[in-house]
Design an enzyme around this catalytic site. Sequence first.
Site, PDB file in Angstrom:
ATOM      1  N   GLY A  29     -21.057  15.511  -0.379  1.00 56.97           N
ATOM      2  CA  GLY A  29     -21.197  16.866  -0.911  1.00 56.97           C
ATOM      3  C   GLY A  29     -22.622  17.151  -1.339  1.00 56.97           C
ATOM      4  O   GLY A  29     -23.489  16.280  -1.330  1.00 56.97           O
ATOM      5  N   SER A  30     -22.852  18.381  -1.777  1.00 54.17           N
ATOM      6  CA  SER A  30     -24.217  18.824  -2.066  1.00 54.17           C
ATOM      7  C   SER A  30     -24.830  18.096  -3.263  1.00 54.17           C
ATOM      8  O   SER A  30     -26.018  17.756  -3.245  1.00 54.17           O
ATOM      9  CB  SER A  30     -24.237  20.343  -2.300  1.00 54.17           C
ATOM     10  OG  SER A  30     -23.336  20.709  -3.332  1.00 54.17           O
ATOM     11  N   ASP A  81     -19.675  10.311  -7.343  1.00 53.67           N
ATOM     12  CA  ASP A  81     -19.319  11.425  -6.467  1.00 53.67           C
ATOM     13  C   ASP A  81     -19.391  12.726  -7.263  1.00 53.67           C
ATOM     14  O   ASP A  81     -19.538  12.719  -8.490  1.00 53.67           O
ATOM     15  CB  ASP A  81     -17.905  11.208  -5.905  1.00 53.67           C
ATOM     16  CG  ASP A  81     -17.642  11.993  -4.621  1.00 53.67           C
ATOM     17  OD1 ASP A  81     -18.502  12.798  -4.213  1.00 53.67           O
ATOM     18  OD2 ASP A  81     -16.571  11.788  -4.024  1.00 53.67           O
ATOM     19  N   ASP A  84     -15.353  19.677  -6.752  1.00 50.12           N
ATOM     20  CA  ASP A  84     -15.333  21.133  -6.612  1.00 50.12           C
ATOM     21  C   ASP A  84     -14.833  21.791  -7.896  1.00 50.12           C
ATOM     22  O   ASP A  84     -15.206  22.917  -8.210  1.00 50.12           O
ATOM     23  CB  ASP A  84     -14.454  21.531  -5.428  1.00 50.12           C
ATOM     24  CG  ASP A  84     -14.985  20.951  -4.121  1.00 50.12           C
ATOM     25  OD1 ASP A  84     -16.128  21.272  -3.763  1.00 50.12           O
ATOM     26  OD2 ASP A  84     -14.272  20.161  -3.472  1.00 50.12           O
ATOM     27  N   GLY A  96     -13.942  19.919  -0.668  1.00 52.17           N
ATOM     28  CA  GLY A  96     -14.612  21.082  -0.092  1.00 52.17           C
ATOM     29  C   GLY A  96     -15.439  20.730   1.130  1.00 52.17           C
ATOM     30  O   GLY A  96     -15.598  21.539   2.042  1.00 52.17           O
ATOM     31  N   GLU A 103     -12.875   9.588   0.255  1.00 53.76           N
ATOM     32  CA  GLU A 103     -13.315   9.609  -1.144  1.00 53.76           C
ATOM     33  C   GLU A 103     -12.227   9.043  -2.059  1.00 53.76           C
ATOM     34  O   GLU A 103     -12.509   8.267  -2.971  1.00 53.76           O
ATOM     35  CB  GLU A 103     -13.666  11.045  -1.551  1.00 53.76           C
ATOM     36  CG  GLU A 103     -14.938  11.561  -0.906  1.00 53.76           C
ATOM     37  CD  GLU A 103     -15.172  13.042  -1.106  1.00 53.76           C
ATOM     38  OE1 GLU A 103     -16.285  13.498  -0.810  1.00 53.76           O
ATOM     39  OE2 GLU A 103     -14.245  13.755  -1.539  1.00 53.76           O
ATOM     40  N   LYS A 121     -18.473  24.217 -12.286  1.00 50.83           N
ATOM     41  CA  LYS A 121     -17.309  23.499 -11.745  1.00 50.83           C
ATOM     42  C   LYS A 121     -16.333  23.060 -12.840  1.00 50.83           C
ATOM     43  O   LYS A 121     -15.258  22.543 -12.537  1.00 50.83           O
ATOM     44  CB  LYS A 121     -17.781  22.247 -10.974  1.00 50.83           C
ATOM     45  CG  LYS A 121     -18.874  22.494  -9.937  1.00 50.83           C
ATOM     46  CD  LYS A 121     -18.340  23.196  -8.723  1.00 50.83           C
ATOM     47  CE  LYS A 121     -19.423  23.413  -7.680  1.00 50.83           C
ATOM     48  NZ  LYS A 121     -19.951  22.166  -7.113  1.00 50.83           N
TER      49      LYS A 121
END
Length: 217
Positions: A29-30, A81, A84, A96, A103, A121
């Site tokens: 993820g970002s 990690d 979302d 997402g 994961e 979030k």
Amino acid sequence: MNQLEKKNKVAEAALQYIENGHIVGIGSGSTVNCFIDMLDKVKSKIEAVVSSSELTTKLVESKNIKVIELREAGKIPIYIDGADEANKFKQLIKGGGGALTREKIVAHSSSKFICMVDDSKYVRMLGKFPLPIEVIKMAQSSVAMEMIKLGGRPVLRENFITDNGNVILDIHGLEINEPIKLEELLNNIPGVVTNGIFAIRSADKLLIANEKNIDVI
């Protein structure tokens, strides 16, 4: 402070949890991408990485850090990690980016799960973010019908196949009052590989970046 700055801030805060000789599980993820960008600062401490997605593997290997399979690692000391959504009980919605199954496997195999989020979030109740469910394609319609019975609106994620070769249904409109109960229920529907509720194995520490600092729960 914009959202990217918050992601960088919380990613940097997560670096301190890596200790010498650690095998580190890394999600996707970002926010995780921001974290990987900073791994040069702690690279000497990392023995190897267990990755939760093919993209994460490529990014970690670009840092000249060894990536190993879970079977080689055994129990992983730490998993880092993003999410979302996250609540005060450190229960999460993830997926997402579509890597929820791997994961969840890596999180389950880790002694400590550190989750990084920005304050957008952090929610009172999970469910505003559409809940991802990884589904075997054959079961797409039957699982979608079950989601409608539960009050959700299933939407097939278009032009997307997971690293495991499956499809994702994003379920809109669910109020997730009892995350553990719903996670168990969804996982028992034939054709569901896994769902994006991380409540049975929640985070151990939740790092939340806001305008001023990092809150730790």
